[in-house]
Motif scaffolding. Structure first.
Motif, PDB file in Angstrom:
ATOM      1  N   SER A  97       2.091   2.258  -3.235  1.00 45.79           N
ATOM      2  CA  SER A  97       1.007   2.528  -4.203  1.00 45.79           C
ATOM      3  C   SER A  97       0.808   1.384  -5.186  1.00 45.79           C
ATOM      4  O   SER A  97       0.481   1.598  -6.354  1.00 45.79           O
ATOM      5  N   LYS A 134       0.826  -1.208   0.000  1.00 49.48           N
ATOM      6  CA  LYS A 134       0.000   0.000   0.000  1.00 49.48           C
ATOM      7  C   LYS A 134       0.860   1.258   0.000  1.00 49.48           C
ATOM      8  O   LYS A 134       0.586   2.215  -0.742  1.00 49.48           O
ATOM      9  N   ILE A 145      -3.339  -4.246  -4.389  1.00 47.36           N
ATOM     10  CA  ILE A 145      -3.272  -5.419  -3.521  1.00 47.36           C
ATOM     11  C   ILE A 145      -4.176  -6.496  -4.096  1.00 47.36           C
ATOM     12  O   ILE A 145      -5.386  -6.312  -4.215  1.00 47.36           O
TER      13      ILE A 145
END
Length: 200
Positions: free
Chosen positions: A75, A72, A78
């Protein structure tokens, strides 16, 4: 049954238990995995799988959180299916890695819950003709003696076992000498050991 209001002090290592007479010495599983994943990202990996431990394991949960946080913070999207739980059986890493790589053959790196499972992952990769670390980089956890003897030698997040023991004994002696003191919690930060399974 008579209830006793006196308790002997207890010090737990890598276990969470809230009790007025229980101290705790643990490793920072979140940060150890976070740093490992960030190192993989730094080396250019974008599709990183995870062979997790048991779903109710505190260490597995924290290591998974560290993995997700590193993705995360970079960036990266996921992908939930890149992480699979494995059982405590000695060959669980082997079977879980095969399942994960059959589903996602484009993974370029994999994080493993512990070194025992990672030994099975290496076996699966050999059978599936995955060059380590050329096609797939691998980082595990614990740094047990076996990890440096595998082929290729295993990159792993070192758990400072001797320091955990020293801190636990120190805490126990303090609790015996001062029985009224509140329980303490000491958290040690593990270190990433880079070996052959991680492309340098």
């Amino acid at each position: 049954t008579q209830v006793c209001d006196q308790f002997n002090p207890v010090v737990l290592i890598n276990r969470a238990f809230a009790h007025p007479h229980a101290g705790n010495v643990r490793t920072d599983d979140f940060t150890g995995t976070y740093q490992a994943v960030k190192q993989l990202i730094k080396k250019g990996h974008r599709k990183i799988g995870f062979v997790l431990g048991l779903p109710y394991s505190r260490s597995s949960q924290l290591r998974h959180q560290g993995y997700l946080a590193a993705l995360k913070d970079s960036s990266f999207p996921i992908e939930g299916s890149w992480a699979l739980h494995s059982s405590a059986a000695i060959d669980s890493g082997y079977h879980t890695a095969k399942k994960l790589l059959n589903r996602h053959p484009d993974l370029t790196a994999m994080v493993i819950y512990n070194d025992v499972r990672a030994a099975g992952v290496l076996r699966a990769c050999k059978e599936m003709a995955y060059d380590i670390p050329g096609k797939l980089a691998i980082v595990s956890h614990d740094n047990i003696a076996l990890s440096s003897l595998l082929i290729p030698s295993l990159s792993t997040v070192d758990i400072p076992k001797e320091e955990l023991g020293r801190q636990a004994i120190k805490m126990m002696m303090s609790m015996l000498e001062q029985p009224d003191q509140p329980p303490a919690m000491i958290q040690l930060t593990p270190q990433l050991i880079l070996r052959e399974s991680f492309k340098s």
